[in-house]
Write a protein that holds these residues in place. Structure first.
Motif, mmCIF file in Angstrom:
data_model
loop_
_atom_site.group_PDB
_atom_site.id
_atom_site.type_symbol
_atom_site.label_atom_id
_atom_site.label_comp_id
_atom_site.label_asym_id
_atom_site.label_seq_id
_atom_site.Cartn_x
_atom_site.Cartn_y
_atom_site.Cartn_z
ATOM 1 N N PHE A 21 0.997 -1.252 0.119
ATOM 2 C CA PHE A 21 -0.035 0.109 -0.047
ATOM 3 C C PHE A 21 0.796 1.445 -0.005
ATOM 4 C CE2 PHE A 21 -3.176 -2.916 1.740
ATOM 5 C CZ PHE A 21 -4.217 -2.846 1.054
ATOM 6 N N LEU A 22 2.048 1.426 0.835
ATOM 7 C CA LEU A 22 2.588 2.439 0.764
ATOM 8 C C LEU A 22 4.303 2.379 0.260
ATOM 9 C CD1 LEU A 22 1.658 3.734 4.382
ATOM 10 C CD2 LEU A 22 0.975 4.560 2.312
ATOM 11 N N GLY A 23 4.363 1.386 -0.647
ATOM 12 C CA GLY A 23 5.914 1.026 -1.224
ATOM 13 C C GLY A 23 6.733 2.005 -1.672
ATOM 14 N N GLY A 24 5.731 2.750 -2.632
ATOM 15 C CA GLY A 24 6.409 3.950 -3.397
ATOM 16 C C GLY A 24 6.863 5.100 -2.409
ATOM 17 N N PHE A 25 6.295 5.110 -1.282
ATOM 18 C CA PHE A 25 6.597 6.255 -0.181
ATOM 19 C C PHE A 25 7.636 5.633 0.691
ATOM 20 C CE2 PHE A 25 2.198 7.247 -1.269
ATOM 21 C CZ PHE A 25 2.266 8.485 -1.998
ATOM 22 N N GLY A 26 8.059 4.306 0.465
ATOM 23 C CA GLY A 26 8.964 3.672 1.437
ATOM 24 C C GLY A 26 8.461 3.430 2.797
ATOM 25 N N GLY A 27 7.307 3.231 2.888
ATOM 26 C CA GLY A 27 6.554 2.919 4.204
ATOM 27 C C GLY A 27 7.264 1.632 4.752
ATOM 28 N N HIS A 28 7.355 0.730 3.976
ATOM 29 C CA HIS A 28 7.902 -0.458 4.388
ATOM 30 C C HIS A 28 9.386 -0.543 5.008
ATOM 31 C CE1 HIS A 28 9.045 -0.514 0.257
ATOM 32 N NE2 HIS A 28 10.079 -1.385 0.444
ATOM 33 N N ARG A 29 10.010 0.449 4.430
ATOM 34 C CA ARG A 29 11.411 0.484 4.646
ATOM 35 C C ARG A 29 11.620 1.348 6.112
ATOM 36 N NH1 ARG A 29 15.995 -0.782 2.175
ATOM 37 N NH2 ARG A 29 15.541 -2.030 0.425
ATOM 38 N N PHE A 30 10.720 2.350 6.260
ATOM 39 C CA PHE A 30 10.636 3.021 7.299
ATOM 40 C C PHE A 30 10.149 2.139 8.686
ATOM 41 C CE2 PHE A 30 9.939 7.092 4.574
ATOM 42 C CZ PHE A 30 10.779 7.845 5.195
ATOM 43 N N TYR A 31 9.176 1.469 8.578
ATOM 44 C CA TYR A 31 8.928 0.315 9.546
ATOM 45 C C TYR A 31 9.920 -0.587 9.836
ATOM 46 C CZ TYR A 31 6.564 -3.889 11.342
ATOM 47 O OH TYR A 31 6.268 -4.891 12.013
ATOM 48 N N LEU A 32 10.874 -1.022 8.796
ATOM 49 C CA LEU A 32 11.729 -1.930 9.083
ATOM 50 C C LEU A 32 13.139 -1.376 9.456
ATOM 51 C CD1 LEU A 32 11.281 -4.134 6.123
ATOM 52 C CD2 LEU A 32 10.787 -4.868 8.432
ATOM 53 N N GLY A 33 13.148 0.093 10.053
ATOM 54 C CA GLY A 33 14.417 0.963 10.227
ATOM 55 C C GLY A 33 15.435 1.114 9.393
ATOM 56 N N LYS A 34 15.039 1.383 7.963
ATOM 57 C CA LYS A 34 16.002 1.388 6.879
ATOM 58 C C LYS A 34 15.628 2.973 6.408
ATOM 59 C CE LYS A 34 17.740 -2.517 6.496
ATOM 60 N NZ LYS A 34 19.464 -2.793 6.845
ATOM 61 N N THR A 35 15.914 3.904 7.447
ATOM 62 C CA THR A 35 15.250 5.211 7.156
ATOM 63 C C THR A 35 16.090 6.000 6.162
ATOM 64 O OG1 THR A 35 16.697 6.141 8.883
ATOM 65 C CG2 THR A 35 14.294 5.759 9.576
ATOM 66 N N GLY A 36 17.177 5.523 5.854
ATOM 67 C CA GLY A 36 18.053 6.399 4.714
ATOM 68 C C GLY A 36 17.788 5.892 3.561
ATOM 69 N N THR A 37 17.453 4.589 3.228
ATOM 70 C CA THR A 37 16.996 4.093 1.962
ATOM 71 C C THR A 37 15.626 4.497 1.723
ATOM 72 O OG1 THR A 37 16.663 2.045 2.705
ATOM 73 C CG2 THR A 37 18.740 2.538 1.532
ATOM 74 N N ALA A 38 14.776 4.406 2.836
ATOM 75 C CA ALA A 38 13.320 4.866 2.784
ATOM 76 C C ALA A 38 12.992 6.477 2.229
ATOM 77 C CB ALA A 38 12.688 4.658 4.035
ATOM 78 N N ALA A 39 13.695 6.975 2.902
ATOM 79 C CA ALA A 39 13.813 8.540 2.371
ATOM 80 C C ALA A 39 14.207 8.829 1.043
ATOM 81 C CB ALA A 39 14.797 9.301 3.208
ATOM 82 N N LEU A 40 15.149 8.022 0.361
ATOM 83 C CA LEU A 40 15.573 8.069 -0.796
ATOM 84 C C LEU A 40 14.601 7.769 -1.856
ATOM 85 C CD1 LEU A 40 17.974 8.638 -2.775
ATOM 86 C CD2 LEU A 40 18.600 6.369 -2.631
ATOM 87 N N PHE A 45 10.227 8.815 -5.623
ATOM 88 C CA PHE A 45 8.800 8.502 -6.061
ATOM 89 C C PHE A 45 8.261 10.060 -6.358
ATOM 90 C CE2 PHE A 45 4.616 8.441 -4.887
ATOM 91 C CZ PHE A 45 3.756 7.329 -5.648
ATOM 92 N N VAL A 46 8.393 11.024 -5.415
ATOM 93 C CA VAL A 46 7.916 12.367 -5.638
ATOM 94 C C VAL A 46 8.562 12.889 -6.596
ATOM 95 C CG1 VAL A 46 8.032 14.785 -4.582
ATOM 96 C CG2 VAL A 46 7.409 12.512 -3.213
ATOM 97 N N ILE A 47 9.778 12.766 -7.032
ATOM 98 C CA ILE A 47 10.282 13.292 -8.487
ATOM 99 C C ILE A 47 9.848 12.598 -9.522
ATOM 100 C CG2 ILE A 47 12.454 13.499 -9.823
ATOM 101 C CD1 ILE A 47 13.983 13.953 -7.177
ATOM 102 N N GLY A 48 9.518 11.355 -9.213
ATOM 103 C CA GLY A 48 8.982 10.465 -10.374
ATOM 104 C C GLY A 48 7.338 10.988 -10.703
#
Length: 97
Positions: A21-40, A45-48
Motif C-alpha cells: 500500500f505504501l511501497g512507493g513512499f518507502g513505508g515498509h523501509r521506514f517500518y523496518l528501520g531502513k530510514t536512509g533508503t526509505a527517504a531516498l 517517488f516524489v520526483i517520479g
C-alpha cells in the motif's frame, strides 16, 4: 531478554502490507528501520510524479524489495537478539563485581 525481543520484533506480514500500500513512499523501509533508503525512495517517488524515469526506478526497487523483506526482518530480529545478549552479559558482569 524475550520481552524486549517481542516489543521490538518486526512482522513480515506488516512489512508486506506496507510494501503493497505504501511501497512507493518507502513505508515498509521506514517500518523496518531502513530510514536512509526509505527517504531516498520517497524522494525518487516524489520526483517520479513529474517525470517517468524515476517511477520506473521506484517500480524496479519495489519489485526487488518484495524479495528482500524477509531477510531484512530476519536481520533486524538477529540484531535485537544480539543487543539483548550484550545487555544481559553487561548486567551479569556488573553484578559479579
Amino acid at each position: 531478554m524475550s520481552k524486549k525481543l517481542l516489543i521490538t520484533q518486526k512482522s513480515t506480514g506488516v512489512a508486506y502490507l506496507l510494501w503493497f500500500f505504501l511501497g512507493g513512499f518507502g513505508g515498509h523501509r521506514f517500518y523496518l528501520g531502513k530510514t536512509g533508503t526509505a527517504a531516498l525512495q520517497l524522494i525518487i517517488f516524489v520526483i517520479g510524479c513529474f517525470t517517468l524515469v524515476p517511477l520506473i526506478i521506484t517500480g524496479i526497487w519495489l519489485l526487488v524489495d518484495a524479495f528482500l523483506i524477509p531477510g531484512i526482518v530476519r536481520e533486524h530480529t538477529e540484531n535485537v537478539r544480539r543487543q539483548a545478549r550484550l545487555e544481559v552479559a553487561l548486567i551479569d558482569r556488573t553484578t559479579a563485581i
